[in-house]
Design an enzyme around this catalytic site. Structure first.
Site, PDB file in Angstrom:
ATOM      1  N   GLN A 200       2.029  -2.573   5.816  1.00 38.94           N
ATOM      2  CA  GLN A 200       2.232  -1.227   6.352  1.00 38.94           C
ATOM      3  C   GLN A 200       2.536  -1.259   7.857  1.00 38.94           C
ATOM      4  OE1 GLN A 200      -0.963   1.653   5.675  1.00 38.94           O
ATOM      5  NE2 GLN A 200       0.344   2.524   4.078  1.00 38.94           N
TER       6      GLN A 200
ATOM      7  N   ASP B 114       0.649  -5.305  12.520  1.00 40.22           N
ATOM      8  CA  ASP B 114      -0.661  -5.653  13.076  1.00 40.22           C
ATOM      9  C   ASP B 114      -1.625  -6.144  11.995  1.00 40.22           C
ATOM     10  OD1 ASP B 114      -0.471  -3.857  15.935  1.00 40.22           O
ATOM     11  OD2 ASP B 114       0.759  -3.243  14.235  1.00 40.22           O
ATOM     12  N   PHE B 115      -1.433  -5.644  10.751  1.00 42.09           N
ATOM     13  CA  PHE B 115      -2.368  -6.013   9.672  1.00 42.09           C
ATOM     14  C   PHE B 115      -2.134  -7.438   9.182  1.00 42.09           C
ATOM     15  CE2 PHE B 115      -2.044  -1.244   8.456  1.00 42.09           C
ATOM     16  CZ  PHE B 115      -2.668  -0.891   9.648  1.00 42.09           C
TER      17      PHE B 115
ATOM     18  N   HIS C 297      -1.527  -0.679  16.137  1.00 36.54           N
ATOM     19  CA  HIS C 297      -0.407  -0.327  15.257  1.00 36.54           C
ATOM     20  C   HIS C 297       0.911  -0.454  16.007  1.00 36.54           C
ATOM     21  CE1 HIS C 297      -3.818   1.565  13.256  1.00 36.54           C
ATOM     22  NE2 HIS C 297      -3.088   1.664  12.149  1.00 36.54           N
TER      23      HIS C 297
ATOM     24  N   GLU D 250       0.840  -1.203   0.000  1.00 38.78           N
ATOM     25  CA  GLU D 250       0.000   0.000   0.000  1.00 38.78           C
ATOM     26  C   GLU D 250       0.876   1.254   0.000  1.00 38.78           C
ATOM     27  OE1 GLU D 250      -2.153  -0.901   3.557  1.00 38.78           O
ATOM     28  OE2 GLU D 250      -3.193  -2.589   2.627  1.00 38.78           O
TER      29      GLU D 250
ATOM     30  N   GLU E 271      -5.263  -6.247   2.762  1.00 40.60           N
ATOM     31  CA  GLU E 271      -4.128  -7.096   3.140  1.00 40.60           C
ATOM     32  C   GLU E 271      -4.312  -8.534   2.651  1.00 40.60           C
ATOM     33  OE1 GLU E 271      -5.193  -4.654   5.154  1.00 40.60           O
ATOM     34  OE2 GLU E 271      -3.323  -3.525   5.116  1.00 40.60           O
TER      35      GLU E 271
END
Lengths: 337, 362
Positions: free
Chosen positions: A85, A88-89, A131, A29, A63
Site C-alpha cells: 500500500q 514504507d511498509f 507514508h 490490501e 505485510e
C-alpha cells in the site's frame, strides 16, 4: 494511440499479463474489495470484475504475510504481483525480502526461482514520515533483487511486463505524484504524467535507461519524480544557455551505467537528483560509479541534490523545503560552471 | 625587528585593491608564508602570505577597505618585541624592481605570478586536455568552481597564440670593421660572399659553442636539435618570410653562399617549397639591407631563437686609418626556451665573431 496515466498503464499491463498467463495473480490490501479504490492508488481498480477474487486476492493487513505468501507462491510456480500500500511498509517485510526472496536462488544453486513482483508507492505527498519515504536505495543494496523505477506510463506498462516475465524477484517503485490517480485517490500536487501507451503487448527491457532530454553541458540523472524536476531545471537552464542532458535510468538494478557514462564523457558534469536522504544514497552510488569510471572526463565536482538527513516532514512548507525542487537542481547545476 | 606587511603590487595596471579579509587578527601569531590576508583586483582574488613569522600588530586596514599597492597595512613583530621599541619605517621603501614594461603581458601570466604559492586546482577533464595538447596548465588561471582550471580555460589558452609569453630581446652594438674588411678581401681574392653568408657562418660557429641555443618550442615542448637548420627572413612576394637553409653546420662558406643565393632567387620568383619554409632550429633576420639600424625581431612559430641584424654604418668617413663600421645585433627568444644568461653569452659570442671574423673561418 491511447493516452493513459501511469495507474491506468499499470492496470492494463496487469490485465494483459493475467490474460496471457494463468499463473499471474495479484495480492494485497484492499486491492479488489467491492466499492474499494483498487488498492491505495487505483491500480487494480475493476480487475476483480474480470478475474475474480481468487486472482485479485485481498489480504489481511499483514505485510510480512503478503511477502511470505508471494515468495512461497513464486517458488512453487506462480507469478504473484504483490501490492504494497505504501512503500514504507516494506520495512515490515524486510526479512522476507532480504533474507528469503533475494537469496533463495543463490542458496539453492539456481534450482529455486522466485519470480515475484512487488509494487510499492514512494515519495513525499503530505503524508508525514511513515507514508512518504523513498526506499529504493535500500533494495538496490541487496544482491538478488531487481529494482525498477518507471516514470512514464509507457515505461510503467512495459517494465511491469518485463518484471512479471523475469525469473527473479523484482521490486517496482512507483511515485505517488506520478500515478495520475483520480477521484478520491488523487494526490495534491500531482503531475499529469500521462503519456501514449500502445494497445497490446510490448515490453521495456530491464536494464536500459533513456535520455529524456539531450544536452551537451551537464548531465542530470534523476528517477521517478526527480526526472521531472530535472526536466524543469533543464528548461530554466536552457534560457541561460546551459544545455542539460536529462537521463532516466528507469531500472536501478541492473543499472544502465553506459548511458550515464557516455553522457558524462560528453558533458563533463554530473548532478544526481533523488528524493531520498542524501547520506549513503542512490546518488552516492551513481557519483562513485562515475568517479571510478569516467574521472578523467569530469570538469567539475559531482553534485547530489537530495533530501536532508531527516524523516520526511508533515508540514507542507517543511516538505516543500525537504523535497528537491527545480530551483535546487538549477542552483546545483550552476555551481558547476 | 619589525617587518612591514605590504599590499603587493599586482602587475602594472592595478594601483588600488580591495582588502577582502584578514586570516589573522591583531595580536595573533603568524608563520612566514602562511596566508595572511586576501585582496581582490578587478580580475582575481588572491591570498597574500605573511612576509615573516611573528605577532601581527598595527593593523591599519579592515575588510572592505580600498588599499593602495605598496602601502603598509600592518607590521609583524618578533615575539617579545614591543611596538614602541620597534620603529617601523613609516613608508615602505619603494621596491627596486618595478615591473618591467613588457609589451602587454597576458593577464593570465600577470595573475599567475602572484598566485604562484597557491595550490592550483584543475579538473581531470581539463588536465587531460591540457596534457594531450602539451599545454602547461600551471600558467592558466581557472574560471571554474572554486577557481579551478576547467575545460573552457584550457580551450581558451589553446586558442591563444603562444606569444602570450613575452619574448626577451637582447641588443648590442658590434664593431663590424673587420667583417667589412674580410668581405672586401675575399672579393679581391675572387670569392664573392655577402654579409649574410658571413653572418651565417658566424652563427653556425656560435651555435657550435652554445648548442642549447639550437632549439625550438612547440606547445610546451622544448626540443634541442642536433641538426642546424637556419631560417632566414627573405622578401617573398612583398612579404617577409622565413626560408630555411638546411644543415647549415655541414657547409663551408662557399656552399653557404651558393645555397643562400639559390634560396634568394627562389624567393624572388615566389618559388619556395613548403620544405624550405619550415623546420628552422634558429633564425636570422637581416634588415640591414633595408636600411634599418636596429629592431626587435619577431619570433616565428614554432618558436626558435632569432638573431636580428641591422645596417652596417660607417663612422669617421674619409679617414681610412680611423674608419670604423658599426652594426646593431639583437637576439630574441622565448624565456621558456632559453635561459636569459645563456642568451647573453650567446650574443656576446656572436659579437666577438663579428669583431674578429677570421676566427669563424677556422
Amino acid at each position: 494511440m491511447p493516452v493513459m496515466t501511469i495507474a491506468e498503464a499499470l492496470r492494463e499491463g496487469i490485465r494483459e499479463e493475467m490474460r496471457r498467463d494463468p499463473t499471474v495473480f495479484c495480492l494485497g490490501e484492499d486491492i479488489g474489495i467491492p466499492g474499494g479504490f483498487g488498492g491505495a492508488f487505483t491500480v487494480t481498480l475493476g480487475l476483480s470484475d474480470e478475474f475474480g477474487h481468487d486472482r485479485i486476492l485481498d489480504t489481511p493487513i499483514s505485510e510480512i504475510g503478503i511477502a511470505g505468501v508471494a515468495i512461497g507462491a513464486a517458488m512453487t510456480g506462480m507469478r504473484p504481483i504483490a501490492d504494497v500500500q505504501y512503500g514504507d511498509f516494506l520495512f515490515c517485510m524486510m526479512d522476507q525480502l532480504a533474507n528469503q526472496a533475494a537469496k533463495m536462488t543463490y542458496m539453492s544453486g539456481g534450482t529455486v526461482k522466485v519470480p515475484l513482483v512487488m509494487r510499492a508507492p514512494v515519495g513525499s505527498t503530505r503524508r508525514g514520515s511513515q507514508h512518504a519515504q523513498s526506499l529504493e536505495a535500500f533494495f538496490t543494496h541487496i544482491p538478488g533483487l531487481k529494482v525498477l523505477a518507471p516514470s512514464t506510463a509507457y515505461d510503467a506498462k512495459g517494465l511491469l511486463k518485463s518484471a512479471i516475465r523475469d525469473e527473479n524477484p523484482v521490486l517496482i517503485f512507483e511515485h505517488k505524484l506520478l500515478y495520475g490517480s483520480k477521484g478520491g485517490r488523487s494526490e495534491k500536487g500531482a503531475l499529469t504524467a500521462v503519456g501514449e501507451v500502445p494497445d497490446g503487448d510490448y515490453v521495456v527491457p530491464i536494464g536500459k535507461g533513456i535520455v529524456r532530454r539531450a544536452g551537451k553541458d551537464v548531465t542530470i540523472v534523476g528517477k521517478l519524480l526527480t526526472v521531472y524536476r530535472a526536466l524543469g531545471a533543464a528548461d530554466e537552464l536552457a534560457q541561460e544557455g546551459i544545455e542539460a542532458e536529462v537521463i532516466d535510468p528507469r531500472t536501478l538494478i541492473p543499472l544502465d551505467k553506459e548511458i550515464i557514462l557516455e553522457s558524462v564523457r560528453k558533458t563533463g558534469r554530473l548532478v544526481v537528483v533523488e528524493e531520498d536522504n542524501i547520506t549513503h544514497g542512490w546518488g552516492a552510488e551513481i557519483a562513485a560509479m562515475v568517479a571510478e569510471e569516467a574521472f578523467f572526463y569530469l570538469d567539475a565536482p559531482i553534485k547530489r541534490v537530495a533530501a536532508p538527513d531527516t524523516p520526511p516532514p508533515f508540514a507542507p512548507p517543511m516538505e516543500e523545503f525537504y523535497v528537491p525542487s527545480v530551483a535546487r537542481v538549477v542552483a546545483a547545476v550552476k555551481s558547476l560552471f | 625587528m619589525s617587518v612591514n606587511v605590504v599590499v603587493p603590487p599586482l602587475g602594472t595596471t592595478v594601483d588600488t585593491l580591495t582588502l577582502i579579509a584578514w586570516y589573522k587578527q591583531e595580536g595573533d601569531f603568524v608563520q612566514k608564508d602562511e596566508p595572511l590576508f586576501v585582496v581582490e583586483t578587478d580580475k582575481a582574488t588572491l591570498d597574500v602570505e605573511s612576509p615573516a613569522s611573528g605577532i601581527l600588530q598595527k593593523v591599519s586596514a579592515t575588510a572592505g577597505d580600498s588599499v593602495n599597492a605598496l602601502s603598509r597595512i600592518a607590521v609583524i613583530l618578533a615575539e617579545g618585541e614591543s611596538l614602541t621599541e620597534a620603529k617601523p619605517t613609516l613608508l615602505v621603501e619603494k621596491p627596486v624592481a618595478t615591473p618591467i614594461q613588457a609589451p602587454k603581458p597576458a593577464p593570465a601570466l600577470e595573475q599567475r605570478k602572484l598566485s604562484l604559492p597557491r595550490r592550483i586546482f584543475i579538473s581531470p577533464r581539463a588536465k587531460r586536455l591540457a596534457e594531450t595538447s602539451q599545454l602547461a596548465w600551471q600558467t592558466i588561471v581557472g574560471t571554474g568552481p572554486e577557481g579551478a582550471v576547467v575545460e573552457r580555460d584550457v580551450r581558451a589558452a589553446l586558442s591563444k597564440p603562444q606569444s602570450a609569453v613575452t619574448p626577451i630581446t637582447l641588443t648590442t652594438e658590434t664593431d663590424a670593421t673587420e667583417l667589412v674588411a674580410l668581405q672586401a678581401r675575399l672579393r679581391q681574392m675572387g670569392v664573392t660572399v655577402s654579409y649574410d653568408d658571413l653572418l651565417l657562418l658566424i652563427l653556425v660557429r656560435a651555435l657550435r659553442e652554445h648548442p642549447k641555443m639550437n632549439a625550438s618550442l612547440e606547445g610546451n615542448t622544448v626540443t634541442h636539435w642536433e641538426a642546424v637548420h637556419i631560417g632566414m627572413t627573405l622578401e617573398v612576394e612583398e612579404d617577409l618570410r622565413l626560408v630555411v637553409l638546411r644543415d647549415a653546420d655541414q657547409k663551408g662558406l662557399k656552399a653557404l653562399a651558393q645555397e643562400t643565393n639559390a634560396l634568394k632567387r627562389n624567393a624572388e620568383a615566389g618559388n619556395i617549397s613548403p620544405d624550405q619554409s619550415q623546420g628552422a632550429t634558429f633564425a636570422i633576420t637581416n634588415l640591414g639591407t633595408f636600411g634599418i639600424d636596429a629592431f626587435t625581431p619577431v619570433i616565428p612559430l614554432p618558436a626558435c631563437p632569432l638573431l636580428g641584424v641591422g645596417r652596417i654604418k660607417q663612422e669617421n668617413a674619409g679617414d681610412k686609418a680611423t674608419q670604423r663600421h658599426n652594426m646593431w645585433i639583437s637576439l630574441s627568444f622565448d624565456p621558456r626556451l632559453v635561459r636569459g644568461v645563456l642568451g647573453v653569452r650567446f650574443l656576446q659570442c656572436v659579437a666577438e665573431y663579428i669583431e674578429t671574423p677570421t676566427l669563424a673561418l677556422i
